[in-house]
Write an enzyme that holds these catalytic residues in place. Structure first.
Site, PDB file in Angstrom:
ATOM      1  N   ASN A   1     -61.655  12.522  15.656  1.00  0.00           N
ATOM      2  CA  ASN A   1     -62.463  12.822  16.697  1.00  0.00           C
ATOM      3  C   ASN A   1     -63.309  11.960  16.790  1.00  0.00           C
ATOM      4  OD1 ASN A   1     -63.790  12.768  13.746  1.00  0.00           O
ATOM      5  ND2 ASN A   1     -64.178  14.748  14.587  1.00  0.00           N
TER       6      ASN A   1
ATOM      7  N   GLY B   1     -64.586   7.630  11.567  1.00  0.00           N
ATOM      8  CA  GLY B   1     -63.307   6.885  11.353  1.00  0.00           C
ATOM      9  C   GLY B   1     -64.175   5.673  12.419  1.00  0.00           C
TER      10      GLY B   1
ATOM     11  N   ASP C   1     -61.094  16.904  19.193  1.00  0.00           N
ATOM     12  CA  ASP C   1     -61.623  17.728  17.357  1.00  0.00           C
ATOM     13  C   ASP C   1     -60.580  18.723  16.821  1.00  0.00           C
ATOM     14  OD1 ASP C   1     -64.764  17.934  15.882  1.00  0.00           O
ATOM     15  OD2 ASP C   1     -62.477  18.727  15.565  1.00  0.00           O
TER      16      ASP C   1
ATOM     17  N   SER D   1     -55.581  16.257  -2.189  1.00  0.00           N
ATOM     18  CA  SER D   1     -55.859  15.462  -3.448  1.00  0.00           C
ATOM     19  C   SER D   1     -55.933  15.601  -5.187  1.00  0.00           C
ATOM     20  CB  SER D   1     -57.781  15.472  -3.294  1.00  0.00           C
ATOM     21  OG  SER D   1     -58.832  14.871  -3.989  1.00  0.00           O
TER      22      SER D   1
ATOM     23  N   TYR E   1     -64.936  21.001  -1.058  1.00  0.00           N
ATOM     24  CA  TYR E   1     -64.157  20.282  -0.973  1.00  0.00           C
ATOM     25  C   TYR E   1     -61.951  20.701  -0.949  1.00  0.00           C
ATOM     26  CZ  TYR E   1     -61.238  15.753  -1.147  1.00  0.00           C
ATOM     27  OH  TYR E   1     -60.065  14.503  -0.973  1.00  0.00           O
TER      28      TYR E   1
ATOM     29  N   LYS F   1     -59.056  21.552   0.637  1.00  0.00           N
ATOM     30  CA  LYS F   1     -57.542  21.010   0.739  1.00  0.00           C
ATOM     31  C   LYS F   1     -56.102  22.045  -0.229  1.00  0.00           C
ATOM     32  CE  LYS F   1     -58.230  16.851   2.107  1.00  0.00           C
ATOM     33  NZ  LYS F   1     -57.559  16.716   3.015  1.00  0.00           N
TER      34      LYS F   1
ATOM     35  N   LEU G   1     -67.156   4.140  -6.245  1.00  0.00           N
ATOM     36  CA  LEU G   1     -67.834   3.528  -6.840  1.00  0.00           C
ATOM     37  C   LEU G   1     -67.800   1.691  -6.940  1.00  0.00           C
ATOM     38  CD1 LEU G   1     -68.980   2.873  -9.719  1.00  0.00           C
ATOM     39  CD2 LEU G   1     -66.991   2.885 -10.596  1.00  0.00           C
TER      40      LEU G   1
ATOM     41  N   PHE H   1     -73.504   6.574 -13.529  1.00  0.00           N
ATOM     42  CA  PHE H   1     -73.469   8.571 -13.495  1.00  0.00           C
ATOM     43  C   PHE H   1     -72.838   8.925 -15.146  1.00  0.00           C
ATOM     44  CE2 PHE H   1     -72.872   8.799  -8.459  1.00  0.00           C
ATOM     45  CZ  PHE H   1     -74.394   8.156  -8.696  1.00  0.00           C
TER      46      PHE H   1
ATOM     47  N   GLY I   1     -70.226  18.257 -11.412  1.00  0.00           N
ATOM     48  CA  GLY I   1     -69.164  18.102 -10.636  1.00  0.00           C
ATOM     49  C   GLY I   1     -68.177  17.694 -11.044  1.00  0.00           C
ATOM     50  N   ASP I   2     -68.381  15.714 -11.871  1.00  0.00           N
ATOM     51  CA  ASP I   2     -67.699  15.176 -12.668  1.00  0.00           C
ATOM     52  C   ASP I   2     -66.968  15.502 -13.830  1.00  0.00           C
ATOM     53  OD1 ASP I   2     -68.213  13.139 -10.396  1.00  0.00           O
ATOM     54  OD2 ASP I   2     -69.495  12.479 -11.570  1.00  0.00           O
TER      55      ASP I   2
HETATM   56  N1  UDP Z   1     -69.385   6.943  -9.955  1.00  0.00           N
HETATM   57  C1  UDP Z   1     -71.406   6.301 -10.599  1.00  0.00           C
HETATM   58  N2  UDP Z   1     -71.633   5.063 -10.191  1.00  0.00           N
HETATM   59  C2  UDP Z   1     -71.646   5.629  -8.667  1.00  0.00           C
HETATM   60  C3  UDP Z   1     -70.777   5.811  -8.312  1.00  0.00           C
HETATM   61  C4  UDP Z   1     -69.669   6.726  -8.725  1.00  0.00           C
HETATM   62  O1  UDP Z   1     -71.631   5.917 -12.012  1.00  0.00           O
HETATM   63  O2  UDP Z   1     -72.618   5.190  -8.188  1.00  0.00           O
HETATM   64  C5  UDP Z   1     -69.118   7.071 -10.644  1.00  0.00           C
HETATM   65  C6  UDP Z   1     -68.416   8.508 -10.803  1.00  0.00           C
HETATM   66  O3  UDP Z   1     -69.257   9.747 -11.725  1.00  0.00           O
HETATM   67  C7  UDP Z   1     -66.780   9.065 -11.099  1.00  0.00           C
HETATM   68  C8  UDP Z   1     -66.363   7.417 -11.008  1.00  0.00           C
HETATM   69  O4  UDP Z   1     -67.762   6.386 -10.889  1.00  0.00           O
HETATM   70  O5  UDP Z   1     -67.282   9.261 -12.401  1.00  0.00           O
HETATM   71  C9  UDP Z   1     -65.618   7.205  -9.937  1.00  0.00           C
HETATM   72  O6  UDP Z   1     -66.436   8.256  -8.592  1.00  0.00           O
HETATM   73  P1  UDP Z   1     -66.331   8.179  -7.172  1.00  0.00           P
HETATM   74  O7  UDP Z   1     -67.190   8.917  -6.470  1.00  0.00           O
HETATM   75  O8  UDP Z   1     -65.781   6.449  -6.399  1.00  0.00           O
HETATM   76  O9  UDP Z   1     -64.585   8.656  -7.032  1.00  0.00           O
HETATM   77  P2  UDP Z   1     -64.132  10.768  -6.975  1.00  0.00           P
HETATM   78  O10 UDP Z   1     -64.022  10.448  -8.821  1.00  0.00           O
HETATM   79  O11 UDP Z   1     -65.423  11.159  -7.867  1.00  0.00           O
HETATM   80  O12 UDP Z   1     -63.686  10.956  -6.235  1.00  0.00           O
END
Ligand code: UDP
Length: 322
Positions: A32, A36, A51, A117, A141, A145, A188, A206, A278-279
């Site tokens: 769609n 992308g 779509d 994923s 998300y 999946k 990141l 983070f 959620g990380d």
């Molecule tokens: N992260 C960070 N700062 C940022 C973006 C990501 O510290 O600006 C950290 C994030 O908390 C995670 C890791 O980098 O621990 C990878 O994040 P990303 O979003 O790239 O991938 P994810 O693991 O969430 O799929």
């Protein structure tokens, strides 16, 4: 083979599409173009702008193209967005997925390679993750999946589909011409490289109070070219089931930032910030199964080398495909 590629204009879809063409397969893209980039598609490639939420559109395309197999990349893929608007994820990734499977069934197309994923595992703790690790997603998300993975299992058991779910860890890196360009960038490596490009003053880290050696989160960064290779092998070998795609090596956020400093020569200021909700602290694959079943071995395992490919692409495309 003739492959219908959904989401061929996206980051991983476009790199895999290029690899399929290089290997001599014929392709038809269904996309769609919402998230992308048309610029990521080779000129003249057969494309249906459609779509998956439109059942008739995908059914008509499937019937007209009659592919030997489907590669399914088209989906929303932002964890944070899914926590705010879960409905987007269930409608696009799940309803769209059902429409795709039903279009395949109607057209007698039975082989599918699916972009899954490591988000389907949730927060499994500190051990490396293999395919038998309990799948318990912590966001819509990952749930969307996992639901599609479950549908694949039933379609294979009952309708004789040949299905494989490839569970990516942290996709990253670029080819000379194709790279990561998200309107709402949350990942990141591209965010760190934006600092090196002078497009933002610093990167936020983070959380530095995780139970990891340097306190920052550890991830398994797997190169998009290696992901594309795994898709090709899964397709050509007709492998079924589910498998992890990761390097088996983990790098902390601080280690990634350090790698970006080495590669770019830029000081890249970093500010310790609160944890991102959620990380999980550590997500690292055990990827032996892909080695056994596909003969797959990631070529990119050094973080500097991975970052260098992304850095080349971002320097050549400082504003993405725009
Ligand atoms: N992260 C960070 N700062 C940022 C973006 C990501 O510290 O600006 C950290 C994030 O908390 C995670 C890791 O980098 O621990 C990878 O994040 P990303 O979003 O790239 O991938 P994810 O693991 O969430 O799929």
């Amino acid at each position: 083979m003739k492959i219908l590629v959904t989401g061929g204009s996206g980051y991983i879809g476009s790199v895999t599409l290029a690899r399929l063409l290089q290997a001599g397969h014929r392709v038809h893209v269904f996309d769609n173009l919402e998230r992308g980039h048309r610029e990521a598609l080779p000129p003249g490639i057969p494309l249906t702008v459609g779509d998956l939420r439109d059942a008739a559109a995908i059914a008509d395309t499937m019937a007209a193209v009659r592919p030997d197999a489907v590669m399914h990349f088209a989906a929303y893929a932002l964890v944070g967005e899914s926590m705010r608007q879960p409905e987007l994820y269930f409608v696009n990734n799940v309803t769209g997925g059902i429409n795709l499977l039903e279009a395949m069934r109607a057209a007698g197309v039975k082989q599918i390679v699916f972009s899954s994923s490591c988000a389907t595992y949730g927060e499994p703790g500190s051990a490396d993750i293999d395919e038998s690790t309990l799948q318990s997603p912590t966001n819509p998300y990952g749930e969307s999946k996992l639901i599609f993975e479950k549908m694949l299992r039933w379609y294979s058991g009952i309708h004789g589909f040949r299905t494989i779910a490839l569970r990516y860890f942290n996709a990253c890196g670029a080819t000379e011409t194709l790279g990561e360009d998200h309107a709402d960038e949350t990942h990141l490596i591209p965010l760190v490289l934006r600092v090196a490009l002078g497009q933002s003053p610093h990167v936020k880290i983070f959380g530095d109070d995780y139970d990891t050696p340097d306190g920052t989160c550890i991830r398994d960064y797997v190169h998009v070219v290696d992901l594309a290779e795994a898709h090709l092998q899964a397709l050509e070998r007709g492998v079924t089931g589910a498998m992890n795609l990761g390097t088996g090596r983990g790098f902390s956020v601080k280690e990634v930032v350090e790698a970006c400093r080495r590669v770019t020569g830029h000081p890249i200021p970093a500010i310790i910030s609160p944890r991102r909700p959620g990380d999980p602290g550590r997500l690292v694959a055990r990827a032996a199964l892909a080695g056994e079943k596909l003969g797959w071995q990631p070529r990119f395992t050094e973080i500097d080398e991975i970052v260098a490919t992304a850095w080349r692409w971002h320097q050549a495309h400082p504003h993405g495909y725009a």
